[in-house]
Every structure is written in C-alpha cells, then in structure tokens.
Design an enzyme around this catalytic site. Structure first.
Site, mmCIF file in Angstrom:
data_model
loop_
_atom_site.group_PDB
_atom_site.id
_atom_site.type_symbol
_atom_site.label_atom_id
_atom_site.label_comp_id
_atom_site.label_asym_id
_atom_site.label_seq_id
_atom_site.Cartn_x
_atom_site.Cartn_y
_atom_site.Cartn_z
ATOM 1 N N GLU A 28 0.835 -1.209 0.000
ATOM 2 C CA GLU A 28 0.000 0.000 0.000
ATOM 3 C C GLU A 28 0.871 1.260 0.000
ATOM 4 O OE1 GLU A 28 -3.630 1.819 2.815
ATOM 5 O OE2 GLU A 28 -2.521 0.040 3.425
ATOM 6 N N LYS A 68 -9.238 2.583 -2.490
ATOM 7 C CA LYS A 68 -9.562 1.919 -1.227
ATOM 8 C C LYS A 68 -10.949 2.329 -0.738
ATOM 9 C CE LYS A 68 -7.323 1.164 3.303
ATOM 10 N NZ LYS A 68 -6.131 1.530 4.105
ATOM 11 N N CYS A 96 -5.682 -3.237 1.956
ATOM 12 C CA CYS A 96 -5.567 -3.340 3.413
ATOM 13 C C CYS A 96 -6.903 -3.437 4.143
ATOM 14 C CB CYS A 96 -4.729 -2.180 3.946
ATOM 15 S SG CYS A 96 -3.920 -2.573 5.530
#
Length: 546
Positions: free
Chosen positions: A46, A118, A154
C-alpha cells in the site's frame, strides 16, 4: 488445466516521501521478478511510491505531481510483466470535485490500465485516513492469462463487503496491498481475517505488506498467500526484505496455488519483538541521516539491552557509549558496563560527572537560599548525563538513544531533559518485564549482557542504596496494572476487582495520569504493543479525570 500464473510478492523497505529513491527500488524489483523469476505479475504494498504514511505531505499538490511522474517512469518497465503499485491519488470524483484517494495502479506495457481506490478507510489506533482520503466505490477486476484478479487495499479485507462484492463481480483471486503495522498480537489477527475472507468467498488471497520503520511505526512484512482452503501457501519472512514468486493454476475453473513454496517458520515471541526493535531502530537512525548512535551505559539492564539492539541494528562501528558514574555508582555497574562494551566491541568512554554536578550546587543554593533537596540533586545528575550525551551527538552527528522502558515512562520514573534527552527511545513501548525476557533471549544468541545485570535489583543509582521498588510496586505487578489500563482500557475498579491491591492500583494510575506532560515531550520509539505512547495514545495533559 489452464496455463499457470506466477505472481511475485515484493516485500521491500522504502522511505516515506522518497519518491525517486523508492521508484529506483521498485524498478529493480520489477526487473528481478521478470528476469530471475519469470513472473507474470509483481505486487507491492500500500502507498508504495511514497510509503505509508505520508501524513500531511498529502496536502501538497506538488507531491502528487512527483507521484504521477514516477508512475510514468515505472510504467515504462511494465513490459513482459504486469505491475501493481500503491500511491496517493489526487483526482476528481464522480461529481467533478477534487479529492484525495488511497489508490492502486495496475501497469501493463507502459500504461496504467486500471486504478482501484480503497473503500474502507481506517480511523482508529494509529490510523487517520479519513483526515486525508475519500473512500472509493468501484470494484476492479483485471484479466491476466485468463485469470480474473480483483484488487483490494488493506482495511478492505477487514470488512466483508469489499471482497464479497469483488467475488460476485467475477474475481477468482484477490490481490491486496497492505500497510499493517506490527504489534505483538497482529499476526494472529491478520491470519484470522484472511482466513475468514477466504472461507466466505472460497478464493485465494495474495497479501503483500509493507516492511520497515517509519517514525514510531514498524511494518513487519510477513506477506503471505492464503489458498482457497484457508491454509498458508506461502509466507515471507518477518522484518526482512524478500521477493518471492508463487504459482497459481486453474483446475475445473477454480484458481489454486501450484507448487507452493515452504512458508517461513514462525518465530518465538521474543524473537518477533527483538527483530522488530532492531529493524525499527536501524531504520530510524539511517533514514534520518545520522552517522550512528550514542547512549549512556549505566550497568543496568535497560541500557544493556538498548546497546545490544543498537549494535545489531547499526553495526558495532556505528555505536558508542558513555559510562558516567556518580558518587553512588557501584563497582558492579562499572564492571558490567565495561563487559557489555567489550562483548559488543564498541567505542566506550568513562566520563565522571560528579565534578560537573558539584558545580551546580553553589549557584542553586544561592537561588534557593537553602540546601538543594534530594530529588532536585538526583534530577541534576540525570541532566548532566543528558548534557554530555547531547554534546557527543552534536560533535559526531550520532543520535542519542534513550534507554527508558514503557513502565518507567508510564509512571514518570524518568527525568525530563535528563535520561529522557535524546532522539529515539528504543524501549519506549517495552514493559520492564519484557526487557528481562528480551535480555535473556539476546544472550541465547551470544552472551552480551552479564548475568549480574539481569539478576540484580534495578536502580537509578542517583542516591544512596537506591532501588526502583523504593518508589514503585514490583515490576511484575506494575506492568499488569499498566497493561490493563493502557491496552485493555480497564478502569480502576475493574483492575481492583481482578485481585490487585486497591491502594497500589490508585497510586499507579495517578502516577500515569500525572506524568502525561513528560511523555508528551519524550522522543519517539518503536511501537510493539496495541497502544504505545505516541499517535495512538491521545490523552490530555491537563485533566482531573482518573
């Protein structure tokens, strides 16, 4: 049986904000994955280009210009191999309003063929992503050699919906870019989350995690592949750079791991913590441009462990130490400090501070018009030591490593501008009882901490016959109370109900609350617990609540 797909997991140590340097390491990894491993795809962690977390660098427009230019350069190397990298994105949303996104780019043949944003932004503990980013909404699936690969980042994995939605859209395999910081409990939590997502969706996950120290945060790597049965098919090492390729194949339209490498063996608890402290210390010193480190050796266990960590992190040639005895320092302390220095082969000096200390007293007596009291004298001695260490730091461009532990920091058993003076607190998140465990662990590698240091009662040696337990409860009791209050958020009554002495609990919590002003001025140190004194400990200095 379809054609096999080979994915390389790139667990590399990058630096926040070093876009040019990071790009060079990314390109080198791409070339290695393509030329040595014949990988079809390489996946990074990330926010790869700037590393996690750039914090308020994200408010600068020129930061994104540098990021975009780096993506263009890296894309030139995406021939004969696809590349997935993380980056901060400044772009218009669906309403044509400019927003910041935590994104991943899929590069192929010199182009960005897809971007994923994300969806789940963490805003707890050390995370503050809602301060910076807008959540994405769209699912991204890329076809590579007939495999449909979905992207996640994540926190998306810590919630059911993003992966379920990606599976429903046709994904046969998930690739996840991560920046998950180390703590002593995180490995079990990560594995459970990944296994839960696999159990719900019955498809494998490629999980690539960030590596390296950034300020107080430590990212431990431990990247892995979880197969469709929920087993660990491949796992990269703890706190080490690695690049590993894993093969996938389709059998009856189901994506599975083929010829899985043997996962790295799990480490003992003390080894996990010790390696994290070594990596965090080394990265902080090197990434901030210091030529080495200096610390004060006292003959006690905290400074002995700090020295061992520093040498393991930086090399003996880059570490020096001062033994600064007072009139109260014992022969045992002198001999222990000398033995530690010789065992580790560092540059070592003895500097008697008593003459310097004595010069303060007449001036202060004139100000006070009375004798200088005992506590003031103890603190002056500690501050003289801090002054000497900072002088070495200035002269040699070596950072001062402080040696206090979490137990002392919690209750204020430390001196502002004295033993707290320095640039990095190696043991800031290490309870005293853990200090002993780590010292014994390090001695099993090679005996560098004398046994007498481990067995003797802890003492600051700033007053006659002084011992820590004159002022504090025994550390095995103190640490349990502190852990319950700090990490488990238990209140005073709840701790007392767990069979702890009521007066002791109240005293400890009162000391904890009353010393916030000291902790706020302390240097950073590597976070290893679920709540360290730093960005995930946000308590007011001025407060009447206890």
């Amino acid at each position: 049986m379809s054609e096999k797909l080979k994915i390389a997991l790139a667990q590399i140590n990058l630096t926040v904000g070093d876009i040019i340097g990071n790009s060079q390491k990314i390109i080198a990894s791409i070339e290695q994955a393509r030329d040595q491993h014949q990988a079809d795809l390489i996946v990074f962690h990330e926010q790869t280009l700037c590393n996690y977390s750039p914090e308020d660098l994200l408010y600068h427009d020129d930061f994104y210009e540098a990021i975009n230019q780096a993506i263009i350069e890296i894309a030139k190397h995406s021939t004969a191999i696809d590349v997935v990298i993380g980056f901060p994105e400044l772009a218009n949303d669906n309403n044509q309003q400019q927003k910041r996104f935590n994104s991943a780019a899929w590069l192929r043949d010199g182009n960005v063929i897809a971007k994923y944003r994300k969806q789940c932004l963490p805003n707890y503990a050390v995370f503050d992503e809602k301060r910076y980013f807008t959540p994405g909404n769209d699912t991204v699936i890329i076809d590579l050699k007939g495999y449909k690969i979905g992207l996640l980042i994540c926190e998306d994995l810590w919630h059911q919906q993003p992966m379920a939605k990606t599976k429903q859209a046709g994904a046969e395999l998930i690739v996840s870019l991560n920046a998950s910081p180390f703590s002593t409990q995180i490995a079990k939590k990560r594995l459970k989350i990944l296994q839960d997502r696999v159990a719900e969706n019955n498809i494998p996950i490629v999980y690539v995690n960030q590596l390296g120290g950034h300020d107080e945060l430590l990212f431990d790597g431990n990247s892995m592949v979880i197969d469709s049965k929920g087993d660990i098919a491949a796992k990269l090492p703890h706190c080490q750079s690695a690049l590993q390729a894993v093969c996938f194949e389709k059998n009856k339209s189901k994506c599975t791991v083929a010829r899985a490498p043997t996962p790295a063996k799990p480490l003992a608890f003390e080894a996990l913590v010790y390696q994290a402290l070594v990596l965090g210390t080394g990265d902080y010193v090197r990434k901030n441009g210091f030529k080495g480190a200096v610390l004060g050796l006292s003959g006690g266990i905290d400074s002995a462990l700090t020295l061992a960590i520093a040498v393991d992190a930086l090399g003996k040639e880059n570490v020096s130490a001062l033994f600064m005895p007072s009139r109260y320092s014992s022969k045992i302390s002198y001999e222990a400090a000398l033995a530690e220095s010789q065992a580790l082969g560092i540059d070592y000096h003895v500097v008697t501070m008593d003459d310097i200390f004595q010069q303060f007293l007449p001036s202060l007596k004139t100000i006070f018009q009375t004798d200088v009291n005992d506590i003031t004298q103890q603190n002056i001695q500690a501050r003289v030591r801090g002054l000497l260490l900072m002088a070495v730091s200035n002269q040699q461009r070596r950072i001062v490593l402080t040696t206090g532990n979490k137990s002392e920091m919690a209750v204020g058993y430390c001196t502002l501008y004295g033993d707290m003076a320095g640039g990095f607190a190696v043991l800031k998140d290490v309870y005293k009882t853990m200090v002993y465990r780590l010292a014994n662990y390090r001695n099993r590698i090679s005996p560098v901490i004398p046994e007498v240091v481990i067995s003797r009662p802890p003492s600051a040696e700033l007053a006659p016959e002084q011992k820590d337990e004159d002022s504090l409860p025994p550390y095995d009791i103190l640490d349990q109370i502190l852990e319950r209050y700090i990490e488990k958020n238990q209140g005073i009554d709840e701790i007392i109900a767990a069979n702890f002495d009521a007066d002791t609990v109240r005293k400890v919590i009162s000391m904890l609350v009353n010393n916030e002003y000291k902790r706020r001025q302390s240097p950073p140190g590597t976070r290893i617990t679920t709540k360290a004194f730093g960005r995930d400990w946000r308590y007011p200095i001025t407060s009447r609540y206890c």
